[in-house]
Design a protein around this motif. Sequence first.
Motif, short mmCIF file in Angstrom:
data_model
loop_
_atom_site.label_atom_id
_atom_site.label_comp_id
_atom_site.label_asym_id
_atom_site.label_seq_id
_atom_site.Cartn_x
_atom_site.Cartn_y
_atom_site.Cartn_z
N ARG A 26 50.41 -23.32 -29.91
CA ARG A 26 51.11 -22.81 -28.73
C ARG A 26 52.52 -22.38 -29.11
NH1 ARG A 26 48.45 -24.20 -23.90
NH2 ARG A 26 46.95 -25.90 -24.19
N GLY A 27 52.98 -21.33 -28.47
CA GLY A 27 54.35 -20.85 -28.70
C GLY A 27 55.34 -21.74 -27.96
N PRO A 28 56.67 -21.43 -28.10
CA PRO A 28 57.70 -22.24 -27.42
C PRO A 28 57.52 -22.25 -25.89
CG PRO A 28 58.68 -20.55 -28.85
CD PRO A 28 57.21 -20.35 -28.89
N ASP A 29 56.88 -21.20 -25.36
CA ASP A 29 56.66 -21.14 -23.91
C ASP A 29 55.39 -21.89 -23.49
OD1 ASP A 29 54.80 -19.52 -25.09
OD2 ASP A 29 55.16 -17.75 -23.83
N GLY A 30 54.76 -22.56 -24.45
CA GLY A 30 53.56 -23.33 -24.11
C GLY A 30 52.29 -22.50 -24.07
N GLN A 31 52.42 -21.18 -24.26
CA GLN A 31 51.25 -20.29 -24.19
C GLN A 31 50.75 -19.97 -25.61
OE1 GLN A 31 50.00 -19.28 -21.11
NE2 GLN A 31 51.56 -20.76 -20.44
N PHE A 32 49.49 -19.53 -25.69
CA PHE A 32 48.97 -19.03 -26.97
C PHE A 32 49.40 -17.57 -27.10
CE2 PHE A 32 45.92 -22.44 -25.85
CZ PHE A 32 46.19 -23.28 -26.92
#
Length: 557
Positions: A160-166
């Motif tokens: 996951r990225g820093p924004d919590g998304q893939f």
Amino acid sequence: MIGLTPDVCDSETLPLQMMHEMAKTSFITTAIDYTNSPPHVGHAYEKVLADVIARYHRLKGENVFFLTGVDQHGQKVQQSASKAGLPPAEFVKGITQKFIDLWKKLDVQYDDWAETISDRHKKVVQGILQRLFDEGQIYKDKQAGHYSVRQEQFLTDKERGPDGQFGPEWGQVEFREEENYYFKLGQYKEWLLHYLDSRGDAIVPDFRQKELRNAVERLTGDLCISRPKSRLDWGIELPFDKDFVTYVWFDALTNYISFAGYDPSQSTINTQPSTFRDKWPALQIIGKDVLVPAHGIYWLIMLHAIGFTDNEMPQLLVHGWWNVSGAKMSKSVGNIVDPFVLADKYSAGALRYYLMSDMTTGQDADFSEERLIERYNADLANSLGNLLNRTLNMAHRYRDGRVKTFQGVPLELRPEGNDEVFDLLTRCRIGLGRYGEDFMDMYSVSDGLKVPFSFVRGANFLIDYWQPWRLAKKAGEEERLSLLLFVLIESLRIVAILISPIMPKAAHGIFDQLNWKIELSGKEERFSLADAEWGRLPDGHVVGKPVPLFPRIETSG
Ligand code: MSP
């Protein structure tokens, strides 16, 4: 070849013929290319690099087994086939042919060809899987979670990225629950770390070995080795469960041994057929993107798990990428460089020369057609081609093509009153020693190429300095002119040998024009590194007439 295998025989105690029979084969492999789209210049680079290394080993008189091929199974291929409206088997046949055609065009001379749909490969993959399954190294488990369709893998929170998304690199991500088979990879982590620490040249260049070691430190979990047939059926069926096929890496990586005669029923190298023992271990040439985790982790652990000892691990030579204006080549960006077009336009030799001279093995490089033309015109047309042309012309004009030979360092050609210019040829002869040990044996092809080209520069310099047309008119300069012609012709003979792994056709062309070993014309045995020794040209040898070898590439700009 740099290898770990200890010398098997004591040369002092064995008869020569026996030593010859026991000489190990140099085994060289490349990554096998996906048959989801036609080859690009990145694929061409890797196979040419492997071909150059294979030819160099043949030049040294070694037995060589050079294996390359195609990776024909998997989701990517199945998807491309369905997009093309063809059954995968038919689709794969068409793309495979394109690779075969390219290697023919580029003089990539392999000894065997790996196709993963072949029966002999399938038998080995299934044999290994069955053995690991019977030994309890493969188990079935259920996994539920986020799955990337594009990358064909389950994702964890680490992705996951820093924004919590893939991120977009994962493409479409969906929730999936699936049963699959797993190989107990994780239990070998300590072994792999220990192996890498005990062998400094396991991976070349060494910064890649460090990169791999760091990745191994972070290794957790096991390796999923199957896909349910309901989702992917273009693959090798698991021998212990007909509802599943083998997932890509276990299938693809096994090619390196399945096409070398490996018998999966034998769990030690000592009991393998002699055809396999004679070759293994291999030098494996791969791109940087398939080191971690595929070759550096999965492959080394797979080999260890099926009974290969540390001394029997392959060496991995990791090359960089050809980019275009700093960016990765990709179909979607539309910056794919087509090697067929380049070879048709400029010749296979020109493309091979550019790829080998303009990239330092292990580093990335930027592909530029202008640069290819620039290097071709400067190094091949102007320097080498011109040297060959004027040397043979002068040999005929002044000596009817007949060479008078001389011994030792040609001091008479030392430019007088010019301290700056010291004996170029002596310098070149030192370079000759470095060609093998310091450069080609270390896979530094671009540096290796500098050796013959320093001969070429030295020889051209001597022509410009001594001006043979002036010597020919001057009384008392006959010996010097004969000596100069000898030095030029001898240099060209050596240059042809040294460039033969990189540009075999041009090397044959030079040998033909020099009338050298004409009875072996077209045969690779014509070239031998042992012949690249100053003074091998016999007295009275008659050279042929010049034929332009590297016509200049004219550009409109
Ligand atoms: N099928 C797998 C490899 C399996 S090996 C058991 C695969 N195929 S590939 O077609 O994507 O890549 C094949 C080789 O080409 C890899 O070693 C890869 O690094 C190399 N290259 C692909 N693009 C490249 C460049 N732009 N430049 C140099 N080499 C590159 O991965």
